[in-house]
Design a protein around this motif. Structure first.
Motif, short mmCIF file in Angstrom:
data_model
loop_
_atom_site.label_atom_id
_atom_site.label_comp_id
_atom_site.label_asym_id
_atom_site.label_seq_id
_atom_site.Cartn_x
_atom_site.Cartn_y
_atom_site.Cartn_z
N TYR A 65 97.24 46.32 79.23
CA TYR A 65 97.25 45.27 78.22
C TYR A 65 95.83 44.88 77.82
O TYR A 65 95.56 44.59 76.66
CB TYR A 65 98.00 44.04 78.75
CG TYR A 65 99.50 44.08 78.56
CD1 TYR A 65 100.17 45.26 78.25
CD2 TYR A 65 100.26 42.93 78.71
CE1 TYR A 65 101.55 45.28 78.09
CE2 TYR A 65 101.64 42.93 78.55
CZ TYR A 65 102.28 44.11 78.24
OH TYR A 65 103.64 44.12 78.08
N ARG A 66 94.94 44.86 78.79
CA ARG A 66 93.55 44.52 78.49
C ARG A 66 92.92 45.57 77.56
O ARG A 66 92.13 45.22 76.67
CB ARG A 66 92.75 44.38 79.78
CG ARG A 66 91.28 44.02 79.58
CD ARG A 66 90.66 43.49 80.87
NE ARG A 66 90.96 44.31 82.00
CZ ARG A 66 90.31 45.44 82.34
NH1 ARG A 66 89.35 45.90 81.56
NH2 ARG A 66 90.63 46.12 83.43
N GLU A 93 94.00 44.65 74.19
CA GLU A 93 93.24 43.52 73.69
C GLU A 93 91.87 43.98 73.17
O GLU A 93 91.40 43.52 72.12
CB GLU A 93 93.04 42.47 74.79
CG GLU A 93 94.32 41.89 75.37
CD GLU A 93 94.97 40.85 74.49
OE1 GLU A 93 94.49 40.62 73.35
OE2 GLU A 93 95.97 40.24 74.93
N GLN A 94 91.25 44.91 73.89
CA GLN A 94 89.98 45.44 73.44
C GLN A 94 90.15 46.23 72.14
O GLN A 94 89.30 46.18 71.25
CB GLN A 94 89.37 46.35 74.52
CG GLN A 94 87.98 46.89 74.18
CD GLN A 94 86.94 45.78 74.07
OE1 GLN A 94 86.77 44.99 75.00
NE2 GLN A 94 86.26 45.71 72.93
N GLU A 127 90.32 41.42 88.10
CA GLU A 127 91.00 41.74 86.84
C GLU A 127 90.99 40.53 85.91
O GLU A 127 90.71 40.65 84.71
CB GLU A 127 92.42 42.21 87.10
CG GLU A 127 93.25 42.51 85.87
CD GLU A 127 92.73 43.69 85.05
OE1 GLU A 127 93.00 43.72 83.84
OE2 GLU A 127 92.04 44.57 85.62
N LYS A 141 87.72 39.92 84.17
CA LYS A 141 87.54 40.79 83.01
C LYS A 141 88.31 40.25 81.80
O LYS A 141 87.81 40.28 80.67
CB LYS A 141 87.99 42.21 83.35
CG LYS A 141 87.15 42.89 84.42
CD LYS A 141 87.73 44.25 84.80
CE LYS A 141 86.94 44.89 85.92
NZ LYS A 141 87.53 46.18 86.36
N TRP A 142 89.51 39.78 82.06
CA TRP A 142 90.30 39.19 80.99
C TRP A 142 89.60 37.95 80.43
O TRP A 142 89.55 37.75 79.21
CB TRP A 142 91.68 38.79 81.51
CG TRP A 142 92.71 39.85 81.42
CD1 TRP A 142 92.98 40.82 82.34
CD2 TRP A 142 93.63 40.06 80.34
NE1 TRP A 142 94.01 41.62 81.90
CE2 TRP A 142 94.43 41.18 80.69
CE3 TRP A 142 93.86 39.42 79.14
CZ2 TRP A 142 95.44 41.66 79.85
CZ3 TRP A 142 94.86 39.88 78.30
CH2 TRP A 142 95.64 41.00 78.66
N LEU A 157 86.84 38.85 78.12
CA LEU A 157 87.33 39.46 76.89
C LEU A 157 87.95 38.43 75.96
O LEU A 157 87.70 38.42 74.74
CB LEU A 157 88.34 40.56 77.22
CG LEU A 157 88.91 41.36 76.05
CD1 LEU A 157 87.80 42.10 75.31
CD2 LEU A 157 89.95 42.36 76.55
N SER A 195 99.04 34.96 81.12
CA SER A 195 97.77 34.51 80.58
C SER A 195 97.79 33.09 80.02
O SER A 195 96.77 32.63 79.49
CB SER A 195 97.36 35.46 79.44
OG SER A 195 98.27 35.39 78.36
#
Length: 442
Positions: free
Chosen positions: A181-182, A185-186, A216, A219-220, A223, A264
């Protein structure tokens, strides 16, 4: 949210059967440049029909609590904006989904035709070249999720483009599915897909306590912060469907015995959306109360964001320097949901899976009105809540709670002002959106 949707739908199916028996009857903008004027005057409204559809189709027609796109827009003060031509035109809403739905376009065409909506502008993108992982064999559940997300956004903002960004990996609990999923998002940032991202999924913070999980989430956090502040993206996240607690295991079979929130929604760079129950009044109109399943509480991972420091002293005593969830709310009770269409069947949308895309549709309209993406709106919403305009812009929900009786976890009551079950409340869009734009332009 998808993981709990089927559980609620089973209960709802029984309820609908009883109701029907009793009645005798058988759910991007791509970085537009700012304009000098606070509100953009739209062109003539583009609608497929002029006659509003106020009754649900098929077997749902006898269910008094079933909502159509028109009645849902009436509840939240959206219809008057639609009538003025504010339909989300020129905007893009991106949905993050696992697996998606192979019938999404045909199903949404049928949905649109039934309710007199213009055809939906849908694009499906599957950019990840990774092996498929579906540990719970739940592709149909993700079809339901994808379908209700799309059809709710289309109901609120019928001329907004909808991009479905598909992962071949299911999101379950813990970090499973989050790296993929990340990457999506990127991808949104790299390809400038749109300025509104709706996320009808979540992982219990009880399953995100080890170092790997924290790494993790860091990182989210970086971002989402970049997306919100540099790319002017509004992120919307479901607050969960298990009330004041959530699951403690990867299989989502055991509820925790203490309060928690979900990621999230608990990340401070997005708008966390809780749930209410919308009920028609005999005298006309609608009333709302907190939906018992609405996820809400206080994060054990993310600290109190600056914008929530605006909340009163008595709320700060509850927050104790923790991120409070949710920020806002909307209809999420599956017994009072929007009728949606999947593979020849009509169902009613439910869970905070329904309330997050509803807010995504509102932001599409707000961006159209503003002539530019509003981006990170959380500070503006909490600032608005300190002004006299608050009571005109929000329906302040003051009844109900989110105690999880199955897990015996005491929840929180809905009270005047912000609370950890409905947040600031539900929108009165015709008042809220202009005020929100005014604050963002200040």
């Amino acid at each position: 949210m998808k993981k709990e949707f089927l559980r609620y739908w089973c209960s709802l199916s029984l309820l609908l059967t009883l109701l029907l028996a009793a009645c005798g009857g058988g759910g991007g903008d791509n970085g537009e440049q700012p304009t000098k004027q606070p509100l953009v005057t739209p062109t003539v409204p583009q609608t497929a029909t002029t006659e509003p559809v106020t009754s649900c189709p098929a077997r749902l027609k006898e269910v008094r609590t079933c909502l159509t796109p028109y009645t849902l827009r009436q509840v939240y003060g959206v219809q008057s904006l639609i009538d003025k031509g504010y339909t989300g035109k020129g905007q893009t809403v991106v949905l993050i989904e696992s697996f998606g739905s192979p019938t999404i376009k045909e199903d949404t065409d049928a949905f649109s035709k039934t309710f007199g909506l213009p055809p939906a502008d849908i694009e499906v993108i599957s950019p990840l070249n990774v092996p498929e992982k579906d540990p719970h064999n739940d592709k149909y559940g993700w079809m339901q999720e994808t379908t209700l997300d799309v059809q709710i956004v289309h109901s609120i903002a019928p001329e907004a483009k909808i991009v479905i960004l598909v992962s071949p990996v299911a999101e379950t609990q813990g970090t499973f599915g989050l790296p993929e999923y990340r990457q999506l998002e990127q991808y949104i940032l790299d390809h400038k897909l749109g300025n509104i991202v709706s996320q009808s999924w979540g992982a219990s913070e009880l399953t995100l306590q080890d170092k790997a999980a924290r790494d993790e989430l860091n990182k989210w956090d970086a971002l989402l912060k970049k997306g919100a502040l540099e790319h002017h993206i509004t992120y919307l996240s479901s607050s969960g469907d298990s009330g004041a607690t959530d699951y403690i295991d990867q299989e989502s079979t055991r509820l925790g015995d203490k309060p928690t929130t979900v990621f999230s929604a608990s990340n401070p760079w997005g708008l966390a959306v809780g749930g209410t129950t919308v009920l028609p009044k005999k005298s006309g109109g609608y009333t709302e109360r907190a939906w018992n399943g609405s996820g809400g509480g206080f994060s054990s991972i993310f600290a109190l964001p600056e914008y929530q420091k605006k909340l009163p002293a008595q709320v700060q005593q509850m927050l104790q320097n923790r991120r409070g969830v949710p920020d806002v709310s909307a209809n999420a009770d599956p017994a009072t949901g929007l009728a949606y269409y999947l593979k020849g069947n009509w169902s009613m949308a439910g869970g905070t899976s329904a309330s997050a895309p509803l807010w995504a549709g509102l932001i599409a309209i707000a961006n159209q009105m503003a002539g530019k993406p509003l981006g990170f709106i959380n500070p503006a919403l909490y600032q608005l809540a300190t002004t006299p305009a608050y009571n005109q812009c929000f329906h302040d929900i003051t009844t109900g709670d989110n105690t999880n009786r199955e897990a015996d976890v005491e929840g929180y009551p809905a009270v005047q002002g912000w609370d950890p079950v409905t947040g600031l409340g539900t929108p009165n869009a015709e008042k809220l959106l202009p005020e929100l734009i005014k604050i963002q332009h200040a």
